[in-house]
Design an enzyme around this catalytic site. Sequence first.
Site, mmCIF file in Angstrom:
data_model
loop_
_atom_site.group_PDB
_atom_site.id
_atom_site.type_symbol
_atom_site.label_atom_id
_atom_site.label_comp_id
_atom_site.label_asym_id
_atom_site.label_seq_id
_atom_site.Cartn_x
_atom_site.Cartn_y
_atom_site.Cartn_z
ATOM 1 N N ARG A 112 -38.944 -7.540 -14.004
ATOM 2 C CA ARG A 112 -38.998 -8.747 -14.837
ATOM 3 C C ARG A 112 -40.301 -9.478 -14.506
ATOM 4 O O ARG A 112 -41.030 -9.068 -13.609
ATOM 5 C CB ARG A 112 -37.747 -9.641 -14.667
ATOM 6 C CG ARG A 112 -37.030 -9.650 -13.374
ATOM 7 C CD ARG A 112 -37.771 -10.287 -12.226
ATOM 8 N NE ARG A 112 -38.344 -11.558 -12.570
ATOM 9 C CZ ARG A 112 -39.378 -12.092 -11.970
ATOM 10 N NH1 ARG A 112 -39.973 -11.465 -10.956
ATOM 11 N NH2 ARG A 112 -39.886 -13.246 -12.343
ATOM 12 N N GLY A 113 -40.572 -10.530 -15.260
ATOM 13 C CA GLY A 113 -41.864 -11.209 -15.128
ATOM 14 C C GLY A 113 -42.791 -10.640 -16.192
ATOM 15 O O GLY A 113 -42.902 -9.409 -16.324
ATOM 16 N N ALA A 114 -43.456 -11.529 -16.944
ATOM 17 C CA ALA A 114 -44.176 -11.096 -18.152
ATOM 18 C C ALA A 114 -45.171 -9.952 -17.926
ATOM 19 O O ALA A 114 -45.103 -8.932 -18.625
ATOM 20 C CB ALA A 114 -44.848 -12.308 -18.793
ATOM 21 N N ARG A 149 -36.728 -7.440 -24.586
ATOM 22 C CA ARG A 149 -36.762 -8.871 -24.270
ATOM 23 C C ARG A 149 -37.755 -9.553 -25.227
ATOM 24 O O ARG A 149 -38.899 -9.113 -25.328
ATOM 25 C CB ARG A 149 -37.166 -9.097 -22.799
ATOM 26 C CG ARG A 149 -36.158 -8.491 -21.817
ATOM 27 C CD ARG A 149 -36.345 -9.000 -20.406
ATOM 28 N NE ARG A 149 -35.970 -10.388 -20.284
ATOM 29 C CZ ARG A 149 -36.250 -11.144 -19.227
ATOM 30 N NH1 ARG A 149 -36.925 -10.625 -18.208
ATOM 31 N NH2 ARG A 149 -35.872 -12.408 -19.182
ATOM 32 N N GLN A 167 -34.438 -16.371 -9.361
ATOM 33 C CA GLN A 167 -35.698 -15.675 -9.048
ATOM 34 C C GLN A 167 -36.467 -16.381 -7.929
ATOM 35 O O GLN A 167 -37.195 -15.736 -7.173
ATOM 36 C CB GLN A 167 -36.601 -15.601 -10.292
ATOM 37 C CG GLN A 167 -36.119 -14.648 -11.369
ATOM 38 C CD GLN A 167 -35.285 -15.351 -12.425
ATOM 39 O OE1 GLN A 167 -34.602 -16.329 -12.131
ATOM 40 N NE2 GLN A 167 -35.314 -14.858 -13.643
ATOM 41 N N ASP A 183 -44.570 -16.967 -19.894
ATOM 42 C CA ASP A 183 -44.142 -15.779 -20.646
ATOM 43 C C ASP A 183 -44.856 -15.682 -21.981
ATOM 44 O O ASP A 183 -45.024 -14.595 -22.533
ATOM 45 C CB ASP A 183 -42.628 -15.797 -20.850
ATOM 46 C CG ASP A 183 -41.955 -15.490 -19.533
ATOM 47 O OD1 ASP A 183 -41.810 -16.422 -18.722
ATOM 48 O OD2 ASP A 183 -41.654 -14.306 -19.298
ATOM 49 N N ASN A 223 -41.889 -20.691 -20.446
ATOM 50 C CA ASN A 223 -41.691 -20.122 -19.104
ATOM 51 C C ASN A 223 -40.211 -20.301 -18.763
ATOM 52 O O ASN A 223 -39.428 -20.876 -19.528
ATOM 53 C CB ASN A 223 -42.613 -20.815 -18.089
ATOM 54 C CG ASN A 223 -42.639 -20.074 -16.755
ATOM 55 O OD1 ASN A 223 -42.810 -18.866 -16.702
ATOM 56 N ND2 ASN A 223 -42.436 -20.791 -15.655
ATOM 57 N N LYS A 224 -39.844 -19.831 -17.601
ATOM 58 C CA LYS A 224 -38.436 -19.831 -17.166
ATOM 59 C C LYS A 224 -37.757 -21.177 -17.399
ATOM 60 O O LYS A 224 -38.346 -22.235 -17.149
ATOM 61 C CB LYS A 224 -38.406 -19.444 -15.680
ATOM 62 C CG LYS A 224 -37.051 -19.377 -15.026
ATOM 63 C CD LYS A 224 -36.064 -18.503 -15.754
ATOM 64 C CE LYS A 224 -36.572 -17.106 -16.024
ATOM 65 N NZ LYS A 224 -35.716 -16.359 -17.019
#
Length: 354
Positions: free
Chosen positions: A45-47, A88, A195, A236, A246-247
Site C-alpha cells: 500500500r502507499g501510492a 484501488r 499505518q 495519494d 491523503n489518508k
Amino acid sequence: MIQTLEWTKAGVRFLDQTKLPTEEVYVTCRSYQEVADVIRGMVVRGAPAIGVAAAMGIALGVESSRAQTLEEFERELHEICRVIGETRPTAVNLFWAIRRMQEKFQSLRACPLSKIRRGLVEEAQRMHVEDISINQAMGRHGAVLMPASGGVLTHCNAGALATCGYGTALGVVRAAVEQGKQLHVYADETRPFLQGARLTAWELVKDGIPTTVISDSMSGAMMRQGKIGAVIVGADRIAANGDVANKIGTYTVAVLAREHAIPFYVAAPLSTIDLLTPEGSQIPIEQRDPSEVTHIAGKPITPPGVEVENPAFDVTPARFVSAIVTEHGIARAPYEQSLTSLVRAAADGHRPPE
Ligand code: MRU
C-alpha cells in the site's frame, strides 16, 4: 534498506504489510491476478508502491502470456490493465503506472513479441529503481523545510514501506536527520488501518529515529503543548489546484496545524500530481470494508447492526498546504502555476535542481 517489493525469478515478492509489526513475512505473487489481490488487500500500500506493484503485475502478466499475435497480445494487455486498474481508485500512481506500461508497449509494437515482453519487464524494474532515487531527491529538496530540532508530526505511512525505499514524507525526515537535524517524529496511529502505529513506527524505530506514537485524537493537544514544529505527510493524488487527497484524518491535522500556525507540508513525486483533475472534490475516494472500523485484530468493538462509514482518504484544500515537495523542487501557492510548471519542466527533460 527495507525491500517493500521486488522482482524475483519466482515472481513479485512483497513484504506483507498486513502482518507488520509483529511478523516480517513475504508473499510471492506469480500472476497478475495475485498482484491485484495484494494491492486490494493492502499487503502492499502507499501510492508510489501501488504504482510500481501495478507495473510489476502487468510485467508478470505479459511475461506468462501465450499470445501468438500482436492483436492477441494487445487484448491480453488490455485485460491485465483493466483488472489491475480496478484495485484501488484514489492513488493516481496506479493509473500513471498503467499508462506508462501501455506507452512502453506502443513504443515497442513493431518489435517481435519476445522483445515486447522483455521491454515491459525491464520498464517495471526501471520504475522500481527510479522510485528510490526520486525519493532521495525529494529528501534533498525537502530537508531544508524541517526544523533544526524538535517534533515533526506525520500521518499514515509515507515511508519506505509506501514506496520502493526511503519514502516521501519520511524520506524528507530521513534526509534532514542525515544532515544532522535532531528530529523527533510524532506518528499518528492512523485509525482504522493503523499505518502510523504499525508501519511508520516500525520503520523509524528500525532506523533509530526517535519516534512517539500518538492516537489520532492527541495531535491537537500535542500542537497546543508546543511539541510539533512542522507537519509532513504524503499524498495519494494532488489535483491541479493543489488540493491533496491523503489518508483519512489528514484534513483534520491540516486544520489543526493552521490554528496553531504550524507549517503543513506534503511530499509527493510528480506521478502523484494529477493535472487532469482540476480540484479535490473530483478525486474519487475509496470506501473500504466497514469491518476495518468495527473490528480491531478480528475482535468487534461496536455493537452489531450499527451504521459505519469508512472512507480511506480525505481531501485537504490547497489553502492549508504550506508547500509541496517533489523530486523537481518545492511548489508553493498559487499551485495551479507552480505544479504545472514543475510537471512541464520534468516532461521537457529539465533535470531537477540539485
Ligand atoms: O491506504 P494506504 O495505506 O495505501 O494509504 C497511504 C497513504 O495515504 C499515504 O500517505 C500516501 O499513499 C502517500 S505514500 C508515500
